[in-house]
Design a protein around this motif. Sequence first.
Motif, PDB file in Angstrom:
ATOM      1  N   UNK A 169       0.852  -1.193   0.000  1.00  0.00           N
ATOM      2  CA  UNK A 169       0.000   0.000   0.000  1.00  0.00           C
ATOM      3  C   UNK A 169       0.881   1.235   0.000  1.00  0.00           C
ATOM      4  N   UNK A 170       0.423   2.253  -0.686  1.00  0.00           N
ATOM      5  CA  UNK A 170       1.079   3.552  -0.650  1.00  0.00           C
ATOM      6  C   UNK A 170       0.150   4.467   0.137  1.00  0.00           C
ATOM      7  N   UNK A 171       0.562   4.866   1.333  1.00  0.00           N
ATOM      8  CA  UNK A 171      -0.258   5.716   2.196  1.00  0.00           C
ATOM      9  C   UNK A 171       0.365   7.103   2.246  1.00  0.00           C
ATOM     10  N   UNK A 172      -0.375   8.103   1.798  1.00  0.00           N
ATOM     11  CA  UNK A 172       0.106   9.480   1.745  1.00  0.00           C
ATOM     12  C   UNK A 172      -0.589  10.330   2.804  1.00  0.00           C
ATOM     13  N   UNK A 173       0.192  11.165   3.465  1.00  0.00           N
ATOM     14  CA  UNK A 173      -0.310  12.013   4.542  1.00  0.00           C
ATOM     15  C   UNK A 173      -1.417  12.941   4.050  1.00  0.00           C
ATOM     16  N   UNK A 174      -2.465  13.019   4.819  1.00  0.00           N
ATOM     17  CA  UNK A 174      -3.559  13.938   4.533  1.00  0.00           C
ATOM     18  C   UNK A 174      -3.740  14.952   5.652  1.00  0.00           C
ATOM     19  N   UNK A 175      -3.147  14.693   6.817  1.00  0.00           N
ATOM     20  CA  UNK A 175      -3.352  15.581   7.965  1.00  0.00           C
ATOM     21  C   UNK A 175      -2.317  16.702   8.040  1.00  0.00           C
ATOM     22  N   UNK A 176      -1.171  16.518   7.372  1.00  0.00           N
ATOM     23  CA  UNK A 176      -0.125  17.528   7.397  1.00  0.00           C
ATOM     24  C   UNK A 176       0.852  17.409   8.551  1.00  0.00           C
ATOM     25  N   UNK A 177       0.715  16.392   9.405  1.00  0.00           N
ATOM     26  CA  UNK A 177       1.568  16.266  10.583  1.00  0.00           C
ATOM     27  C   UNK A 177       2.620  15.166  10.490  1.00  0.00           C
ATOM     28  N   UNK A 178       2.660  14.416   9.407  1.00  0.00           N
ATOM     29  CA  UNK A 178       3.634  13.339   9.272  1.00  0.00           C
ATOM     30  C   UNK A 178       5.055  13.883   9.328  1.00  0.00           C
TER      31      UNK A 178
END
Length: 70
Positions: A34-43
């Motif tokens: 899986x490719x999981x990309x940050x959506x919250x901006x806090x990674x």
Amino acid sequence: MKLRFRQDGPYVMDLPEGTPFRLNGEERRLERAKLALCRCGHSRNKPFCDGSHKEVGFQAEKGELEMEKP
């Protein structure tokens, strides 16, 4: 191809482990299926998700974007 928006979580694409991609011109391979990309901006590992959304209480609707090849 389908891009999923997880409830209160990242953008996710299901791709085979080892899929090659480029990030800012650098060749890489997916370490997971899986490719999981940050959506919250806090990674701390942007653009990838590191689970920070759980710590900060990020909230967002789930959904998906499906694309067909032309």
